[in-house]
Design a protein around this motif. Structure first.
Motif, PDB file in Angstrom:
ATOM      1  N   ALA A 186       0.878  -1.279  -0.167  1.00 42.71           N
ATOM      2  CA  ALA A 186       0.041   0.086   0.193  1.00 42.71           C
ATOM      3  C   ALA A 186       0.956   1.182  -0.041  1.00 42.71           C
ATOM      4  CB  ALA A 186      -0.970  -0.163   1.136  1.00 42.71           C
ATOM      5  N   LEU A 187       1.137   1.759  -1.169  1.00 43.15           N
ATOM      6  CA  LEU A 187       2.091   2.857  -1.319  1.00 43.15           C
ATOM      7  C   LEU A 187       1.482   4.202  -1.637  1.00 43.15           C
ATOM      8  CD1 LEU A 187       4.716   0.926  -3.077  1.00 43.15           C
ATOM      9  CD2 LEU A 187       4.998   1.537  -0.954  1.00 43.15           C
ATOM     10  N   SER A 188       0.122   4.143  -2.011  1.00 40.14           N
ATOM     11  CA  SER A 188      -0.486   5.461  -2.806  1.00 40.14           C
ATOM     12  C   SER A 188      -1.509   6.102  -1.767  1.00 40.14           C
ATOM     13  CB  SER A 188      -1.268   4.984  -3.943  1.00 40.14           C
ATOM     14  OG  SER A 188      -2.170   4.300  -3.704  1.00 40.14           O
ATOM     15  N   PHE A 189      -1.829   7.276  -1.846  1.00 45.54           N
ATOM     16  CA  PHE A 189      -2.867   7.800  -1.051  1.00 45.54           C
ATOM     17  C   PHE A 189      -4.215   7.259  -1.061  1.00 45.54           C
ATOM     18  CE2 PHE A 189       0.077  11.576  -2.006  1.00 45.54           C
ATOM     19  CZ  PHE A 189       0.653  11.716  -0.699  1.00 45.54           C
ATOM     20  N   SER A 190      -4.397   6.504  -2.231  1.00 50.91           N
ATOM     21  CA  SER A 190      -6.071   5.918  -2.133  1.00 50.91           C
ATOM     22  C   SER A 190      -5.907   4.392  -1.657  1.00 50.91           C
ATOM     23  CB  SER A 190      -6.386   5.718  -3.526  1.00 50.91           C
ATOM     24  OG  SER A 190      -5.309   5.042  -4.563  1.00 50.91           O
ATOM     25  N   ASP A 191      -4.815   4.211  -1.180  1.00 53.29           N
ATOM     26  CA  ASP A 191      -4.630   2.618  -0.726  1.00 53.29           C
ATOM     27  C   ASP A 191      -4.275   2.644   0.798  1.00 53.29           C
ATOM     28  OD1 ASP A 191      -4.600  -0.179  -0.921  1.00 53.29           O
ATOM     29  OD2 ASP A 191      -2.858  -0.231  -2.045  1.00 53.29           O
ATOM     30  N   THR A 192      -4.683   1.324   1.364  1.00 54.42           N
ATOM     31  CA  THR A 192      -4.235   1.268   2.824  1.00 54.42           C
ATOM     32  C   THR A 192      -3.930  -0.183   3.171  1.00 54.42           C
ATOM     33  OG1 THR A 192      -6.389   0.596   3.558  1.00 54.42           O
ATOM     34  CG2 THR A 192      -5.890   2.822   3.716  1.00 54.42           C
ATOM     35  N   PRO A 193      -3.128  -0.542   4.029  1.00 53.33           N
ATOM     36  CA  PRO A 193      -2.537  -1.759   4.399  1.00 53.33           C
ATOM     37  C   PRO A 193      -4.037  -2.553   4.565  1.00 53.33           C
ATOM     38  CG  PRO A 193      -1.287  -0.375   5.725  1.00 53.33           C
ATOM     39  CD  PRO A 193      -2.277   0.591   5.067  1.00 53.33           C
TER      40      PRO A 193
END
Length: 503
Positions: free
Chosen positions: A54-61
C-alpha cells in the motif's frame, strides 16, 4: 567428511528470502549456502511484476489485507496477513535504501501498477518488468559487502542434522566434487524456494524441486496445504523449458486474452482478464485443450511502447520469433508458485526446534489457497527480515547429533517422467482418474529411485490433492467443482521413527 561449527544462522538458499535473512541477522555471523552463483537459479530474480504494498494515497494496508484474504479463499491466517501488509511500505523503503531502483512518478513517489484481484494499483515495479532481478541485485551487493555474511556458491543441502530430541542442529552440505561437510549451527533457515521444477510446464527454474520441503518432512516438520499450486495463466507457449513468463502487468495495462479466432477467453468486459489467477488459468487451459489456442494480445494496449515498458517480455518474444507489437503472444498455463509448504510463522519458526523456513518453501498463512499477485516478493523480504532477527537469537546446543545419509539426485530420465506426470495429471484441472494415475506412476518410480526427494514432494502434492474433495483457490477438481462451506487446512506430519544412534 568434515565437520565445522558455525556460531550463527545457517541459511540454505540465496534468493530474496534467504538474503533478507542474512542481512537482518547481523552482526551474528551468517553462512549462506546456495548451489549456484547468486542471481542464478532463483525464482526471485525471475519475478517480473513487482512487489505489492500500500504505497499510494488511495490505498491502505487494510485494503491490501482484504484483497489478500479474498484471493486466499478462506485459508489465509489474518494475523500473518496483517503483519505482512502493514509492513509493506517499510519493506519497499528498506529495499530502496539498499539500492533497488523502483520506478518513480513525477513527484518522486513509488510508481504503482494494477494487477489481477487487487482493488487498487499497488505493485511497485522496476523498469516495467524487471523487478525481481533488480531487487535481488541490490541485496546481492549488500550481502557481498556485509562483513558478517559468508556465502558458499557451490553448495547443496543433502540432509538435516538433528539430535535425539528432534531438534535441528545443522545440515549436511555437499560442495564441489562431491565433498561433504557437516555444518553444525544454532539455527538452520530453509529458504530453498518452491517446487515448480516438478512440472514439465513451469515458469520457474527447473532446479527448484521442493527438496527443502521434502527434507523438512523427513525430519518431522509439519507440512501445510501442499496441494495448492498456482498456475500462471500467461506463460509463453514457445517450446522452451522453463516457459518464459508474460507478466500479469500486461493485462493490468489492458492486454487481452483471445483465442485464434480473436474471441475473448473471459468475456468482453474491460476487467474480465483481471480475475484471480486460478479462474484465468482454467480459461486459458480450456482454450488450449479444445484446440482454440490462447493468445495474449497487447497490440493495442502496449503496441509500440513494448520495448521500453516491458523490455524483458519483449526480448523473450523476439528471441522466440514473435514481435508482440504486431502479433499476439501464444500462452498456456504453467506451474508458477507453491502456496503450500513447511508450516512456519512470520518469524520463520517451524514445528521443529532449531529449524526455520521462509519464502516459497514455507507456508506462513499469507497466501492461503491462492496467492495474490506480487505478494510473494513482499513476503520473502518482510518475513525474511523477521526470520533473520529471530534466528540470530538462537544459542548453540551441545551434545551428540544424528547425521543422515546423503541422498542421491533423481536420475534425469526418471525426473523427466515425473515432470510430465505432474503437469498432465496434477496440473490446472485435476480429477480422481488423473490423480490415481499419477500416484501409480510415482509408486513405479519409487521402486527405481527410492528416497528421491523430488518424488517425495510430488507425492505429498498429489496425495493431498486426491484427499481434498472440493475446488478451492489454485486446487480445482473437475469431479468436485464446488467449494465446501468450511475451509480446512491439510496438515501432514511424518510418523516419528526411532532415531539412529547419536554421535
Amino acid at each position: 567428511m568434515s565437520r565445522i561449527h558455525h556460531d550463527g544462522p545457517l541459511v540454505i538458499g540465496g534468493g530474496l528470502a534467504g538474503l533478507s535473512v542474512a542481512l537482518e541477522a547481523g552482526p551474528r555471523p551468517v553462512l549462506v549456502v546456495t548451489p549456484a552463483p547468486l542471481l542464478q537459479a532463483s525464482s526471485s530474480a525471475w519475478a517480473q511484476g513487482g512487489m505489492a504494498a500500500a504505497l499510494s494515497f488511495s490505498d491502505t494496508p487494510g485494503l491490501h489485507a482484504a484483497d489478500t484474504r479474498d484471493a486466499g479463499a478462506g485459508l489465509v491466517e489474518p494475523e500473518a496477513v496483517r503483519l505482512l501488509t502493514e509492513d509493506g511500505r517499510a519493506t519497499v523503503e528498506w529495499l530502496a535504501a539498499l539500492g533497488a531502483p523502483f520506478d518513480r512518478d513525477a513527484d518522486g513517489d513509488f510508481a504503482v501498477s494494477l494487477e489481477a484481484a487487487h482493488s487498487r494499483a499497488r505493485v511497485a515495479r522496476v523498469g516495467g518488468d524487471g523487478a525481481g532481478r533488480a531487487i535481488l541485485s541490490a541485496l546481492v551487493t549488500s550481502v557481498r559487502a556485509a562483513p558478517h555474511v559468508t556465502v558458499w556458491e557451490d553448495a547443496r543441502l543433502r540432509g538435516l542434522i538433528q539430535d535425539a530430541s528432534g531438534r535441528v542442529r545443522g545440515a549436511l552440505i555437499e560442495r564441489t566434487g562431491g565433498r561433504q561437510v557437516e555444518v553444525l549451527a544454532p539455527a538452520v533457515v530453509l529458504a530453498t524456494g518452491g517446487a515448480g521444477g516438478l512440472f514439465a510446464r513451469t515458469t520457474t527454474p527447473a532446479a527448484l524441486l521442493g527438496e527443502g520441503l521434502a527434507l523438512a518432512w523427513k525430519a518431522g516438520a509439519e507440512i501445510v496445504d501442499p496441494e495448492f499450486v498456482q498456475f500462471h495463466p500467461t506463460a509463453m507457449d514457445v517450446g522452451l523449458d522453463p516457459m518464459p513468463l508474460a507478466t500479469e502487468a500486461l493485462r493490468g495495462e489492458g492486454a487481452r486474452l483471445i483465442d485464434r479466432h480473436g474471441d475473448y477467453l473471459l468475456g468482453p468486459e474491460a476487467d474480465a482478464d483481471l480475475k484471480p489467477r486460478d479462474i484465468v488459468a482454467r480459461a486459458v487451459h480450456l482454450a488450449v485443450v479444445e484446440g482454440r489456442g490462447a493468445f495474449l494480445d497487447a497490440r493495442i494496449a502496449i503496441g509500440e511502447h513494448f520495448p521500453t515498458e516491458f523490455p524483458a517480455v519483449f526480448a523473450a518474444c523476439m528471441r522466440a520469433g514473435i514481435d508482440p507489437r504486431v502479433s499476439p503472444i501464444p500462452v498456456a498455463p504453467a506451474a508458477h508458485y507453491h502456496m503450500g509448504g513447511i508450516a512456519a510463522g512470520p518469524d520463520g519458526h517451524t514445528t521443529l526446534a532449531g529449524l526455520y523456513a521462509v519464502g516459497e518453501c514455507a507456508s506462513t498463512g499469507v497466501h492461503g489457497a491462492n496467492r495474490l499477485a506480487s505478494n510473494s516478493l513482499l513476503e520473502a523480504a518482510s518475513f525474511g527480515r523477521r526470520t533473520g532477527r529471530a534466528a540470530a537469537t538462537e544459542t548453540v546446543h551441545d551434545g551428540p547429533v544424528i547425521v543422515p545419509p546423503a541422498l542421491a539426485d533423481m536420475p534425469t530420465e526418471a525426473l523427466a517422467r515425473l515432470r510430465v506426470v505432474m503437469s498432465d495429471d496434477v496440473g490446472v484441472v485435476r480429477d480422481e482418474t488423473g490423480l490415481t494415475r499419477a500416484l501409480a506412476a510415482m509408486a513405479d518410480l519409487e521402486t527405481e529411485t527410492p528416497d528421491a526427494l523430488p518424488l517425495l514432494t510430488a507425492r505429498l502434492i498429489a496425495a493431498s490433492a486426491m484427499a481434498r474433495h472440493e475446488s478451492r483457490g489454485g486446487h480445482y477438481r473437475s469431479d468436485y467443482p464446488d467449494t465446501l462451506p468450511e475451509p480446512v487446512h491439510t496438515r501432514l506430519v511424518k510418523p516419528v521413527e526411532v532415531p539412529m544412534a547419536a554421535e
